[in-house]
Design an enzyme around this catalytic site. Structure first.
Site, PDB file in Angstrom:
ATOM      1  N   GLY A   1       0.218  13.917  -4.266  1.00 16.01           N
ATOM      2  CA  GLY A   1      -1.436  13.576  -4.118  1.00 16.01           C
ATOM      3  C   GLY A   1      -1.465  12.228  -4.709  1.00 16.01           C
ATOM      4  O   GLY A   1      -1.225  12.434  -5.656  1.00 16.01           O
TER       5      GLY A   1
ATOM      6  N   ASP B   1       0.984  -1.157  -0.151  1.00 17.15           N
ATOM      7  CA  ASP B   1       0.092  -0.177   0.074  1.00 17.15           C
ATOM      8  C   ASP B   1       0.661   0.827   0.241  1.00 17.15           C
ATOM      9  O   ASP B   1       0.532   2.195   0.534  1.00 17.15           O
ATOM     10  CB  ASP B   1      -1.170   0.093   1.124  1.00 17.15           C
ATOM     11  N   GLU B   2       2.169   1.243  -0.562  1.00 21.43           N
ATOM     12  CA  GLU B   2       2.503   2.185  -1.006  1.00 21.43           C
ATOM     13  C   GLU B   2       2.697   3.398  -1.603  1.00 21.43           C
ATOM     14  O   GLU B   2       2.937   4.503  -2.091  1.00 21.43           O
ATOM     15  CB  GLU B   2       4.428   1.887  -1.037  1.00 21.43           C
TER      16      GLU B   2
ATOM     17  N   LYS C   1       2.655   9.342  -1.046  1.00 23.11           N
ATOM     18  CA  LYS C   1       1.829  10.300   0.076  1.00 23.11           C
ATOM     19  C   LYS C   1       2.474  11.055   1.335  1.00 23.11           C
ATOM     20  O   LYS C   1       2.200  11.875   2.797  1.00 23.11           O
ATOM     21  CB  LYS C   1       1.134   9.768   1.399  1.00 23.11           C
TER      22      LYS C   1
ATOM     23  N   ARG D   1       4.079 -29.408  -5.932  1.00 25.66           N
ATOM     24  CA  ARG D   1       3.902 -29.404  -7.157  1.00 25.66           C
ATOM     25  C   ARG D   1       2.555 -30.639  -7.508  1.00 25.66           C
ATOM     26  O   ARG D   1       2.126 -31.504  -7.561  1.00 25.66           O
ATOM     27  CB  ARG D   1       4.780 -30.585  -7.706  1.00 25.66           C
TER      28      ARG D   1
ATOM     29  N   ASN E   1      -4.973 -10.281  -3.983  1.00 25.92           N
ATOM     30  CA  ASN E   1      -4.535  -9.786  -3.305  1.00 25.92           C
ATOM     31  C   ASN E   1      -4.044  -8.382  -2.947  1.00 25.92           C
ATOM     32  O   ASN E   1      -3.767  -7.241  -2.113  1.00 25.92           O
ATOM     33  CB  ASN E   1      -3.637 -10.415  -2.094  1.00 25.92           C
ATOM     34  N   ALA E   2      -3.505  -8.686  -4.204  1.00 24.22           N
ATOM     35  CA  ALA E   2      -3.319  -6.670  -4.045  1.00 24.22           C
ATOM     36  C   ALA E   2      -4.303  -5.388  -4.689  1.00 24.22           C
ATOM     37  O   ALA E   2      -5.187  -6.132  -4.912  1.00 24.22           O
ATOM     38  CB  ALA E   2      -2.168  -6.223  -5.658  1.00 24.22           C
ATOM     39  N   GLY E   3      -3.769  -4.104  -4.378  1.00 23.90           N
ATOM     40  CA  GLY E   3      -4.761  -3.249  -4.521  1.00 23.90           C
ATOM     41  C   GLY E   3      -4.240  -2.043  -5.276  1.00 23.90           C
ATOM     42  O   GLY E   3      -3.551  -1.490  -4.053  1.00 23.90           O
ATOM     43  N   HIS E   4      -4.054  -1.762  -7.012  1.00 21.72           N
ATOM     44  CA  HIS E   4      -2.840  -0.994  -6.900  1.00 21.72           C
ATOM     45  C   HIS E   4      -4.197   0.525  -7.363  1.00 21.72           C
ATOM     46  O   HIS E   4      -5.161   0.413  -8.086  1.00 21.72           O
ATOM     47  CB  HIS E   4      -1.644  -1.541  -7.861  1.00 21.72           C
TER      48      HIS E   4
ATOM     49  N   THR F   1       3.544 -12.733   3.015  1.00 19.90           N
ATOM     50  CA  THR F   1       2.520 -12.639   2.505  1.00 19.90           C
ATOM     51  C   THR F   1       3.189 -14.403   1.696  1.00 19.90           C
ATOM     52  O   THR F   1       4.270 -14.498   2.522  1.00 19.90           O
ATOM     53  CB  THR F   1       2.357 -12.027   0.777  1.00 19.90           C
TER      54      THR F   1
ATOM     55  N   GLN G   1       2.431  -6.268  -2.953  1.00 18.55           N
ATOM     56  CA  GLN G   1       2.773  -6.093  -1.613  1.00 18.55           C
ATOM     57  C   GLN G   1       4.660  -5.347  -1.106  1.00 18.55           C
ATOM     58  O   GLN G   1       4.449  -4.246  -2.136  1.00 18.55           O
ATOM     59  CB  GLN G   1       2.653  -7.565  -1.249  1.00 18.55           C
TER      60      GLN G   1
ATOM     61  N   LYS H   1       2.162   2.360  -4.988  1.00 10.97           N
ATOM     62  CA  LYS H   1       2.797   1.979  -6.583  1.00 10.97           C
ATOM     63  C   LYS H   1       2.209   1.797  -7.470  1.00 10.97           C
ATOM     64  O   LYS H   1       2.573   2.154  -9.074  1.00 10.97           O
ATOM     65  CB  LYS H   1       2.989   0.066  -6.106  1.00 10.97           C
TER      66      LYS H   1
HETATM   67  P1  IMP Z   1      -2.026 -13.076   2.006  1.00 10.00           P
HETATM   68  O1  IMP Z   1      -1.503 -12.585   0.765  1.00 10.00           O
HETATM   69  O2  IMP Z   1      -3.585 -12.421   1.701  1.00 10.00           O
HETATM   70  O3  IMP Z   1      -2.710 -14.224   2.685  1.00 10.00           O
HETATM   71  O4  IMP Z   1      -2.120 -11.593   3.236  1.00 10.00           O
HETATM   72  C1  IMP Z   1      -0.677 -11.969   3.851  1.00 10.00           C
HETATM   73  C2  IMP Z   1      -0.893 -11.170   4.695  1.00 10.00           C
HETATM   74  O5  IMP Z   1      -0.226 -10.167   3.684  1.00 10.00           O
HETATM   75  C3  IMP Z   1      -1.806 -10.010   5.390  1.00 10.00           C
HETATM   76  O6  IMP Z   1      -1.340  -9.353   6.350  1.00 10.00           O
HETATM   77  C4  IMP Z   1      -1.944  -9.379   4.138  1.00 10.00           C
HETATM   78  O7  IMP Z   1      -3.169  -7.932   4.990  1.00 10.00           O
HETATM   79  C5  IMP Z   1      -1.030  -8.754   3.699  1.00 10.00           C
HETATM   80  N1  IMP Z   1      -1.369  -8.573   2.237  1.00 10.00           N
HETATM   81  C6  IMP Z   1      -1.248  -9.118   1.267  1.00 10.00           C
HETATM   82  N2  IMP Z   1      -1.483  -8.542   0.164  1.00 10.00           N
HETATM   83  C7  IMP Z   1      -1.237  -7.101   0.392  1.00 10.00           C
HETATM   84  C8  IMP Z   1      -1.035  -5.918   0.060  1.00 10.00           C
HETATM   85  O8  IMP Z   1      -1.450  -6.112  -1.284  1.00 10.00           O
HETATM   86  N3  IMP Z   1      -1.049  -4.193   0.291  1.00 10.00           N
HETATM   87  C9  IMP Z   1      -0.948  -5.299   2.435  1.00 10.00           C
HETATM   88  N4  IMP Z   1      -0.988  -5.705   2.233  1.00 10.00           N
HETATM   89  C10 IMP Z   1      -1.507  -7.247   1.645  1.00 10.00           C
END
Ligand code: IMP
Length: 423
Positions: free
Chosen positions: A413, A14-15, A331, A144, A39-42, A239, A224, A17
């Site tokens: 910003g 969450d920097e 930020k 595998r 799991n990412a949210g860019h 992760t 991440q 990116k």
């Molecule tokens: P997972 O990768 O979803 O299994 O999550 C493992 C850990 O990484 C947890 O603490 C999540 O909150 C964190 N995490 C996974 N993806 C992100 C990301 O894109 N940004 C911030 N934290 C993440």
């Protein structure tokens, strides 16, 4: 021959990116993701609209940029198709320039269910996973057992899918897991697999080699952050992939010698989602202020992020393991109203002063802070370094001195344009 530049988060994700890749993309022909998954949210913002990408590389909004999902990524087809359809609604044809490695592993609906079951079984020791099935998919990869994108073109795909699905259901039952996936989820996933067959599926290592041979510029987009790396993060609160620079080599098929610039992104303060050590975390109104002003709520899960001061011990560590050549600070504007700003320069662990992150995740860390007077000026409309307040420049210079790496970009910003390039 050109080299690949790599852009990585140096903290706990969450920097910012997405925004930075989007701003840099104009200099690149190809943007590639090499690890992680949805799991990412860019987040990217332009023309006053915010977009969040989970799986598709952040170059997708530039019509001429090729976007590659590399072999190191774990891909949930249902989420990919959903993301593509959302982009279509905005007039972006995401399939045109999207190339997907056949070697990327598939996240099944039962991987997601397994993620939830395993997390629940951890009781008080939960990682705080995003529950997107990331961990179980990487587990199947290394055991595998996994299914890869290229397998969807094979005649025995359905049988192999059913076999793996059953294996997962058996494990979920053993764990007394919360829920198996619904029929609707599985149907949507199968429809997504059909669509995936029509996308451009590639051998990404050859493709990237060709792009570089053709003199094209390639940017690897990390997901991440380095402190969530499976090896170098605060294990087990991490992760399941290598988020550090070396992950770009294995996650795209790139030789180490072909890595060029390594851009390291860090926020002017720190945040973390999920469990695990966070030495500079603030539990008071200052932490609340950072969360509110910085809108620190997860782009993927909506969870409030834990907030704290910048940690130079952790930043120097991330710079070391990644070989960062240029820093990007994001930020900075979130600190605009703070009268005083603190930065951790060392830790005291069990009374001993140290510059290193301790091995034990339960070590009692007391950060040693240096305090700065805040600039208390609105910097969001500044576009040129010389207009920045002196106190902010002093803060930046201190970070450069402490890390030995230049800060080349300061983001002030969320908008694409709110980016100051330094000389
Ligand atoms: P997972 O990768 O979803 O299994 O999550 C493992 C850990 O990484 C947890 O603490 C999540 O909150 C964190 N995490 C996974 N993806 C992100 C990301 O894109 N940004 C911030 N934290 C993440």
């Amino acid at each position: 021959m050109n080299k690949i530049d790599v852009l990585l988060g140096l903290q706990w994700g969450d920097e910012g990116k997405g925004k930075v890749v989007d701003a840099l993309t104009q200099h690149y022909n190809v943007v590639a993701r090499f690890q992680g998954g949805a799991n990412a949210g860019h987040s990217l913002e332009f023309n006053g609209i915010k977009h969040v990408l989970h799986l598709i590389p952040s170059g997708i909004f530039h019509p001429k940029t090729i976007n590659i999902i590399g072999n190191g990524v774990v891909l949930d087809p249902a989420i990919l198709v959903q993301e593509i359809s959302e982009l279509e609604q905005m007039g972006v044809d995401a399939t045109k320039n999207l190339h997907i490695s056949k070697k990327a592993h598939l996240i099944l609906p039962t991987h997601r269910a397994l993620d939830a079951a395993l997390e629940q079984a951890k009781g008080d020791n939960k990682i705080g996973s995003t529950l997107k099935g990331i961990g179980p998919t990487y587990t199947d990869k290394t055991a595998r057992n996994g299914l890869r994108v290229g397998d969807i073109l094979r005649p025995d795909f359905d049988a192999r899918y059913k076999q793996l699905r059953q294996k997962h259901l058996d494990t979920i039952a053993q764990l007394n897991g919360p829920v198996a996936p619904t029929q609707a989820d599985e149907d949507a996933w199968m429809r997504a697999i059909d669509k995936l067959r029509s996308y451009t599926l590639i051998d990404s290592e050859y493709a990237i080699d060709q792009h570089l041979s053709d003199g094209q510029r390639v940017l690897a987009e990390g997901a991440q952050g380095s402190l969530l790396d499976i090896d170098f993060g605060s294990y087990p609160f991490v992760t399941s992939s290598n988020t550090v620079c070396a992950g770009a080599c294995t996650g795209m098929g790139i030789a180490p010698g072909r890595i060029g610039e390594v851009y390291g992104i860090f926020k002017a303060y720190c945040t973390r989602v999920g469990a695990g050590p966070f030495p500079t975390e603030l539990f008071d109104s200052t932490g609340e202020q950072l969360r509110t002003i910085g809108a620190e709520f997860g782009a993927t899960t909506g969870r409030p992020r834990r907030c704290g001061w910048l940690d130079l011990v952790a930043l120097r560590y991330a710079i070391m393991v990644n070989g960062v050549t240029q820093l990007i600070m994001t930020k900075a504007d979130v600190l605009d109203t703070f009268a005083s700003i603190k930065v951790a320069t060392a830790y005291r662990v069990d009374g001993q002063l140290t510059n290193q992150i301790p091995y034990n995740t339960d070590a009692r860390i007391e950060p040693v802070y240096q305090e700065f007077a805040g600039w208390q000026t609105d910097i969001t409309s500044i576009r040129c370094e010389s207009d920045l307040p002196q106190r902010l420049l002093d803060y930046v210079r201190f970070i450069e001195e402490q890390t030995g790496v230049p800060v080349r970009i300061i983001s002030v910003g969320p908008d694409r344009n709110a980016t100051i390039m330094r000389g």
